[in-house]
Design an enzyme around this catalytic site. Sequence first.
Site, mmCIF file in Angstrom:
data_model
loop_
_atom_site.group_PDB
_atom_site.id
_atom_site.type_symbol
_atom_site.label_atom_id
_atom_site.label_comp_id
_atom_site.label_asym_id
_atom_site.label_seq_id
_atom_site.Cartn_x
_atom_site.Cartn_y
_atom_site.Cartn_z
ATOM 1 N N LYS A 199 41.244 27.704 30.548
ATOM 2 C CA LYS A 199 41.535 28.952 29.830
ATOM 3 C C LYS A 199 43.035 29.206 29.819
ATOM 4 O O LYS A 199 43.794 28.681 30.634
ATOM 5 C CB LYS A 199 40.797 30.134 30.469
ATOM 6 C CG LYS A 199 41.208 30.483 31.904
ATOM 7 C CD LYS A 199 42.432 31.400 31.999
ATOM 8 C CE LYS A 199 42.821 31.700 33.428
ATOM 9 N NZ LYS A 199 44.140 32.396 33.526
ATOM 10 N N PRO A 228 45.415 20.953 35.356
ATOM 11 C CA PRO A 228 46.371 20.952 36.478
ATOM 12 C C PRO A 228 46.122 22.108 37.430
ATOM 13 O O PRO A 228 45.623 23.164 37.037
ATOM 14 C CB PRO A 228 47.730 21.095 35.773
ATOM 15 C CG PRO A 228 47.421 21.787 34.483
ATOM 16 C CD PRO A 228 46.056 21.313 34.076
ATOM 17 N N ALA A 242 48.401 26.269 37.850
ATOM 18 C CA ALA A 242 48.941 26.285 36.493
ATOM 19 C C ALA A 242 48.586 27.562 35.743
ATOM 20 O O ALA A 242 49.129 27.828 34.679
ATOM 21 C CB ALA A 242 48.435 25.074 35.722
ATOM 22 N N GLY A 267 41.476 26.186 36.389
ATOM 23 C CA GLY A 267 40.770 24.947 36.674
ATOM 24 C C GLY A 267 39.705 25.089 37.747
ATOM 25 O O GLY A 267 38.564 24.664 37.567
ATOM 26 N N GLY A 268 40.062 25.698 38.877
ATOM 27 C CA GLY A 268 39.100 25.896 39.956
ATOM 28 C C GLY A 268 37.973 26.814 39.547
ATOM 29 O O GLY A 268 36.800 26.569 39.863
ATOM 30 N N ASP A 305 38.378 35.105 38.096
ATOM 31 C CA ASP A 305 38.296 34.472 36.779
ATOM 32 C C ASP A 305 36.948 33.789 36.528
ATOM 33 O O ASP A 305 36.686 33.355 35.401
ATOM 34 C CB ASP A 305 39.408 33.420 36.619
ATOM 35 C CG ASP A 305 40.780 34.045 36.442
ATOM 36 O OD1 ASP A 305 40.855 35.266 36.194
ATOM 37 O OD2 ASP A 305 41.773 33.308 36.553
#
Length: 299
Positions: free
Chosen positions: A14, A102, A105, A109-110, A144
Site C-alpha cells: 500500500k 521493502p 518503507a 509489507g508486514g 494497518d
Amino acid sequence: MALYDTLKVKAYGKINLLLDIVGQREDGYHMLNTVMQSVSVYDTLEFSLDKNAEEGLEIICDKEGFPLDETNLIWKAADKFKSYTKLDFGGKLKVKVEKNLPSMAGMGGGSADCAAMLKALNTYYGTLIDEDIMLEMAGQLGADVPFCMMGGTRLCQGMGDIMHKLPSPDCAFLIVKPQVSVSTPEAYKAFDRLKDPKRCQLDYFLQALASGNIYSTSIYLFNVLEYAIDNAEIEKAKVKLKESGALSSLMTGSGSAVYGVFVNEDYALQAAEKLRADYSYCEVCKPVKKPYELMWVNR
C-alpha cells in the site's frame, strides 16, 4: 482439516495518498486521517502442510533479516487465528514467503503479509469466519492490518480501523526507496515535537479524487510525517521523481519509500529507466482494488 494440499496468495502493498495526524489518545496512540491505496507490488505466501510432522508453524524465507519466529506478524496472525478457531493445523504448516516489498518503507509489507495470512488460513481450512470478526482480529495485530484486509482505496480514520471506501485513481505510480530507514515510532515522536504542524486539505482531496481528475488529485497529496522527518534523501527522491515527469511525489507512511504519480504506466516506465541506477528499489505499479489475490490451489 486443510482443504488443499498447497495454496499461494499475493499480498499487495500500500501507499498513503494522504496522511494527517488529528489527535492523540490518553494511551499515546495517534488518531489519523489517512487515505490508503493498494498497489500492484506484492509479497507471495505459499502454504503447504506436512501431515506427518509435529503440529506447528514454519516460516521459510531467504530474505536477509526477515524474522522466522514468533516476532513475525505472519506468526502472530496464525496464533490469533488458532486462538479464535481452536483449530489444529493438522501437522506442520509451512509458509514460504517471497519477500518483494521493502521493509521500513511505509508500504505496509508486514501488515499485508499478516492480513494475507489471516485470509489464507480462513480459505485453507474452510473456517468461513465472518468478515467483522476477521477485521477485529486484524485490528488487534496492527494499525494497518484492517486496511490490508479490505484493500482498494479507503479513507481510514481513528487508529485506521474506521474505513470508508473511495473511488480509485486512474494513474500509475513509480516507487523508489532511498538508502535510509525510518523508524515508525521515531517518526511519530518527531511529529510530536512540531510546534505548528502543517494540515492537509482533506475535503479538497476527496473532491478531487471523486472527480477522477488525477491532475487535481495530485495537488492535494499530503503526508505530515514527511515534514516531521525532514530527511534530505527523501526530499532528493521527491525532486528526482518530479524531474522525471511525475505530476507530484510524496513519502508514503512513515517512510522511507517515496512515490511519484504518473498519468499512465508508459510515462512511469520511462521515469524508472532514468532512476534505476540511483535506487535499488525502483518499481512501477498501478492502483488495485483488492488487498490480496489467490494465485493457485492444489487440492
